[in-house]
Design a protein around this motif. Structure first.
Motif, PDB file in Angstrom:
ATOM      1  N   VAL A 269       0.844  -1.192   0.000  1.00 57.19           N
ATOM      2  CA  VAL A 269       0.000   0.000   0.000  1.00 57.19           C
ATOM      3  C   VAL A 269       0.880   1.243   0.000  1.00 57.19           C
ATOM      4  CG1 VAL A 269      -1.625   1.360   1.391  1.00 57.19           C
ATOM      5  CG2 VAL A 269      -1.963  -1.105   1.133  1.00 57.19           C
ATOM      6  N   ASP A 270       0.523   2.231  -0.804  1.00 54.18           N
ATOM      7  CA  ASP A 270       1.229   3.508  -0.839  1.00 54.18           C
ATOM      8  C   ASP A 270       0.902   4.291   0.437  1.00 54.18           C
ATOM      9  OD1 ASP A 270       2.200   6.097  -1.360  1.00 54.18           O
ATOM     10  OD2 ASP A 270       1.684   5.990  -3.484  1.00 54.18           O
ATOM     11  N   ILE A 271       1.916   4.783   1.127  1.00 55.85           N
ATOM     12  CA  ILE A 271       1.701   5.540   2.360  1.00 55.85           C
ATOM     13  C   ILE A 271       0.842   6.770   2.097  1.00 55.85           C
ATOM     14  CG2 ILE A 271       3.750   7.015   2.180  1.00 55.85           C
ATOM     15  CD1 ILE A 271       2.586   5.290   5.432  1.00 55.85           C
ATOM     16  N   GLU A 272       0.810   7.246   0.859  1.00 57.82           N
ATOM     17  CA  GLU A 272      -0.008   8.404   0.505  1.00 57.82           C
ATOM     18  C   GLU A 272      -1.488   8.065   0.391  1.00 57.82           C
ATOM     19  OE1 GLU A 272       0.993  11.536   0.467  1.00 57.82           O
ATOM     20  OE2 GLU A 272       2.917  10.745   1.154  1.00 57.82           O
ATOM     21  N   GLU A 273      -1.825   6.800   0.624  1.00 57.46           N
ATOM     22  CA  GLU A 273      -3.222   6.380   0.598  1.00 57.46           C
ATOM     23  C   GLU A 273      -3.648   5.836   1.960  1.00 57.46           C
ATOM     24  OE1 GLU A 273      -3.926   3.715  -2.662  1.00 57.46           O
ATOM     25  OE2 GLU A 273      -3.306   5.180  -4.174  1.00 57.46           O
ATOM     26  N   THR A 274      -3.150   6.489   3.020  1.00 58.31           N
ATOM     27  CA  THR A 274      -3.445   6.020   4.374  1.00 58.31           C
ATOM     28  C   THR A 274      -4.144   7.102   5.193  1.00 58.31           C
ATOM     29  OG1 THR A 274      -1.243   6.702   5.159  1.00 58.31           O
ATOM     30  CG2 THR A 274      -1.502   4.420   4.403  1.00 58.31           C
ATOM     31  N   LEU A 275      -4.948   6.645   6.131  1.00 55.58           N
ATOM     32  CA  LEU A 275      -5.682   7.485   7.071  1.00 55.58           C
ATOM     33  C   LEU A 275      -5.445   6.934   8.470  1.00 55.58           C
ATOM     34  CD1 LEU A 275      -8.085   9.471   7.922  1.00 55.58           C
ATOM     35  CD2 LEU A 275      -9.604   7.551   7.434  1.00 55.58           C
ATOM     36  N   ALA A 276      -5.121   7.793   9.434  1.00 51.97           N
ATOM     37  CA  ALA A 276      -4.917   7.354  10.814  1.00 51.97           C
ATOM     38  C   ALA A 276      -5.701   8.246  11.765  1.00 51.97           C
ATOM     39  CB  ALA A 276      -3.436   7.374  11.181  1.00 51.97           C
ATOM     40  N   CYS A 277      -6.275   7.632  12.804  1.00 54.75           N
ATOM     41  CA  CYS A 277      -7.038   8.359  13.827  1.00 54.75           C
ATOM     42  C   CYS A 277      -6.420   8.114  15.201  1.00 54.75           C
ATOM     43  CB  CYS A 277      -8.491   7.894  13.856  1.00 54.75           C
ATOM     44  SG  CYS A 277      -9.423   8.177  12.339  1.00 54.75           S
ATOM     45  N   GLY A 278      -6.335   9.163  16.023  1.00 53.44           N
ATOM     46  CA  GLY A 278      -5.792   8.993  17.361  1.00 53.44           C
ATOM     47  C   GLY A 278      -6.128  10.156  18.271  1.00 53.44           C
ATOM     48  N   ASP A 279      -5.689  10.054  19.534  1.00 51.80           N
ATOM     49  CA  ASP A 279      -6.089  11.072  20.505  1.00 51.80           C
ATOM     50  C   ASP A 279      -5.009  11.515  21.470  1.00 51.80           C
ATOM     51  OD1 ASP A 279      -7.084   9.616  23.529  1.00 51.80           O
ATOM     52  OD2 ASP A 279      -6.346   8.424  21.861  1.00 51.80           O
ATOM     53  N   THR A 280      -3.890  10.780  21.564  1.00 57.16           N
ATOM     54  CA  THR A 280      -2.930  11.136  22.606  1.00 57.16           C
ATOM     55  C   THR A 280      -1.503  11.125  22.072  1.00 57.16           C
ATOM     56  OG1 THR A 280      -2.409  10.754  24.947  1.00 57.16           O
ATOM     57  CG2 THR A 280      -2.586   8.807  23.540  1.00 57.16           C
ATOM     58  N   GLN A 281      -0.528  11.314  22.983  1.00 63.78           N
ATOM     59  CA  GLN A 281       0.847  11.563  22.572  1.00 63.78           C
ATOM     60  C   GLN A 281       1.430  10.431  21.724  1.00 63.78           C
ATOM     61  OE1 GLN A 281       4.017  11.761  25.649  1.00 63.78           O
ATOM     62  NE2 GLN A 281       4.378  13.837  24.929  1.00 63.78           N
ATOM     63  N   ASN A 282       1.071   9.180  22.030  1.00 62.74           N
ATOM     64  CA  ASN A 282       1.648   8.086  21.255  1.00 62.74           C
ATOM     65  C   ASN A 282       1.035   7.952  19.863  1.00 62.74           C
ATOM     66  OD1 ASN A 282      -0.827   6.978  21.979  1.00 62.74           O
ATOM     67  ND2 ASN A 282       0.018   5.062  22.772  1.00 62.74           N
TER      68      ASN A 282
ATOM     69  N   ILE B 241       0.828  10.838  17.848  1.00 60.45           N
ATOM     70  CA  ILE B 241       1.314  11.972  17.064  1.00 60.45           C
ATOM     71  C   ILE B 241       2.127  11.515  15.862  1.00 60.45           C
ATOM     72  CG2 ILE B 241       2.915  13.941  17.112  1.00 60.45           C
ATOM     73  CD1 ILE B 241       1.890  14.569  19.925  1.00 60.45           C
ATOM     74  N   ASP B 242       3.031  10.561  16.055  1.00 61.52           N
ATOM     75  CA  ASP B 242       3.896  10.142  14.953  1.00 61.52           C
ATOM     76  C   ASP B 242       3.102   9.504  13.817  1.00 61.52           C
ATOM     77  OD1 ASP B 242       6.827   9.794  14.115  1.00 61.52           O
ATOM     78  OD2 ASP B 242       6.007   7.790  13.825  1.00 61.52           O
ATOM     79  N   ILE B 243       2.126   8.670  14.139  1.00 62.52           N
ATOM     80  CA  ILE B 243       1.367   8.011  13.075  1.00 62.52           C
ATOM     81  C   ILE B 243       0.446   9.009  12.365  1.00 62.52           C
ATOM     82  CG2 ILE B 243      -0.583   7.210  14.497  1.00 62.52           C
ATOM     83  CD1 ILE B 243      -0.475   4.579  12.863  1.00 62.52           C
ATOM     84  N   LEU B 244      -0.059  10.013  13.080  1.00 64.36           N
ATOM     85  CA  LEU B 244      -0.864  11.034  12.418  1.00 64.36           C
ATOM     86  C   LEU B 244      -0.019  11.871  11.467  1.00 64.36           C
ATOM     87  CD1 LEU B 244      -3.061  10.125  14.381  1.00 64.36           C
ATOM     88  CD2 LEU B 244      -3.577  12.534  14.834  1.00 64.36           C
ATOM     89  N   LYS B 245       1.252  12.066  11.804  1.00 64.31           N
ATOM     90  CA  LYS B 245       2.162  12.774  10.906  1.00 64.31           C
ATOM     91  C   LYS B 245       2.572  11.901   9.720  1.00 64.31           C
ATOM     92  CE  LYS B 245       4.401  15.898  14.247  1.00 64.31           C
ATOM     93  NZ  LYS B 245       5.697  16.237  14.900  1.00 64.31           N
ATOM     94  N   THR B 246       2.692  10.593   9.955  1.00 66.42           N
ATOM     95  CA  THR B 246       3.146   9.669   8.917  1.00 66.42           C
ATOM     96  C   THR B 246       2.070   9.407   7.875  1.00 66.42           C
ATOM     97  OG1 THR B 246       4.642   8.584  10.484  1.00 66.42           O
ATOM     98  CG2 THR B 246       4.089   7.363   8.493  1.00 66.42           C
ATOM     99  N   ALA B 247       0.842   9.241   8.316  1.00 69.24           N
ATOM    100  CA  ALA B 247      -0.263   8.946   7.404  1.00 69.24           C
ATOM    101  C   ALA B 247      -0.531  10.140   6.493  1.00 69.24           C
ATOM    102  CB  ALA B 247      -1.523   8.607   8.199  1.00 69.24           C
ATOM    103  N   ALA B 248      -1.091   9.845   5.329  1.00 69.58           N
ATOM    104  CA  ALA B 248      -1.437  10.926   4.406  1.00 69.58           C
ATOM    105  C   ALA B 248      -2.495  11.839   5.008  1.00 69.58           C
ATOM    106  CB  ALA B 248      -1.931  10.335   3.083  1.00 69.58           C
ATOM    107  N   ILE B 249      -3.426  11.236   5.759  1.00 67.59           N
ATOM    108  CA  ILE B 249      -4.482  12.001   6.429  1.00 67.59           C
ATOM    109  C   ILE B 249      -4.441  11.657   7.909  1.00 67.59           C
ATOM    110  CG2 ILE B 249      -6.941  12.529   6.544  1.00 67.59           C
ATOM    111  CD1 ILE B 249      -7.169  11.318   3.684  1.00 67.59           C
ATOM    112  N   GLY B 250      -4.064  12.609   8.736  1.00 69.47           N
ATOM    113  CA  GLY B 250      -4.009  12.398  10.178  1.00 69.47           C
ATOM    114  C   GLY B 250      -5.217  13.032  10.838  1.00 69.47           C
ATOM    115  N   VAL B 251      -6.001  12.216  11.532  1.00 72.43           N
ATOM    116  CA  VAL B 251      -7.250  12.678  12.133  1.00 72.43           C
ATOM    117  C   VAL B 251      -7.166  12.611  13.656  1.00 72.43           C
ATOM    118  CG1 VAL B 251      -9.732  12.275  12.329  1.00 72.43           C
ATOM    119  CG2 VAL B 251      -8.595  11.943  10.124  1.00 72.43           C
TER     120      VAL B 251
END
Length: 280
Positions: free
Chosen positions: A221-234, A236-246
């Motif tokens: 899968v192309d990283i530019e076709e990813t969506l990540a959802c989260g709420d706390t400090q751990n 942050i990195d995946i929301l920055k890495t995903a194409a769409i950080g929610v």
């Protein structure tokens, strides 16, 4: 026209789970629909594999989980570990032995299971966290008299350590500042908070974002076709890495600050809202 989404990564506590550690019907329906359209849906959590509601998730079409803040990636429901970056005994045991001198709750995540000091068992209910999380800890931990010794004797690699602190009457948390100082003196580890004022540490360089990158590579899968959802400090990195950080509406301010979009809260099916907004 919507940006294509081929992989969705969802945090659990504070994101997919509401305050009772339940997944709303609306969230379940959205995940099921995304999966039926060929979109990969994965969990991205600080929990170990044993902390996942595997039967429920598999029934929704979730087939992968980034666990222990990215230290281990598993296939569901067969528990096949496709990646692990754990701390060997020589790295983690001296840190645990130093922390054992203080009155804190410690969990070690090993091969997808949770292990705790037996001395912590009777004080879980003193921790500042929802009752559903306390029940989860009681239900999923194996208790041992000496955690460091157990790891050394059995030569076990540790995916993640979670440290929870007992609240004090003045609003502070016993030994938290001192433990932060101890952890900061070990460049061979990465530490942050995963919620409820805790501290979590892994091998240096381990993040949920790196776990997402590895899973994308595994699935093609192309990283530019990813969506990540989260709420706390751990998260942050995946929301920055995903194409769409929610970020969830209930997320920490620093999480909302780096997100591309803020969805509804975990008590109001924010995951479903994000999936419908960007993927369906």
């Amino acid at each position: 026209m919507k940006q294509p989404v081929s992989l969705i990564a969802l945090d659990m506590d504070g994101t997919l789970f509401n305050g009772q550690s339940e997944i709303s019907k609306e969230d379940q329906d959205a995940i099921r629909e995304a999966s039926s359209r060929g979109i990969h849906v994965a969990i991205s959590t600080g929990r170990p594999y044993a902390g996942l509601p595997v039967t429920l998730l598999s029934g929704l079409g979730v087939s992968y989980a980034i666990t222990s803040n990215g230290a281990a990636v598993y296939h569901l429901p067969d528990r096949l570990c496709i990646h692990e970056s754990a701390m060997e005994p020589a790295l983690v045991c001296p840190i645990i032995e130093e922390l054992q001198k203080k009155s804190i709750h410690m969990d070690a995540f090993i091969n997808g299971d949770g292990f705790s000091q037996r001395s912590c068992e009777g004080k879980i209910d003193c921790l500042d966290m929802p009752t559903s999380i306390k029940r989860y800890i009681h239900r999923t931990r194996t208790f041992t008299d000496d955690l460091a010794a157990y790891i050394r004797v059995h030569n076990l690699n540790v995916q993640k350590m979670t440290l929870n602190f007992y609240p004090q009457e003045d609003g502070t948390f016993l030994y938290r500042d001192e433990v932060m100082q101890i952890l900061s003196e070990h460049p061979e580890i990465t530490f942050l908070s995963g919620g409820y004022h805790n501290l979590e540490f892994t091998r240096a360089g381990v993040t949920k974002g790196n776990g997402l990158t590895l899973l994308c590579s595994h699935l093609g899968v192309d990283i530019e076709e990813t969506l990540a959802c989260g709420d706390t400090q751990n998260d942050i990195d995946i929301l920055k890495t995903a194409a769409i950080g929610v970020a969830m509406e209930n997320a920490l301010p620093e999480v909302k600050e780096i997100a591309d979009f803020v969805t509804r809260s975990n008590e109001n099916s924010g995951v479903a809202h994000a999936i419908h907004t960007f993927a369906l």
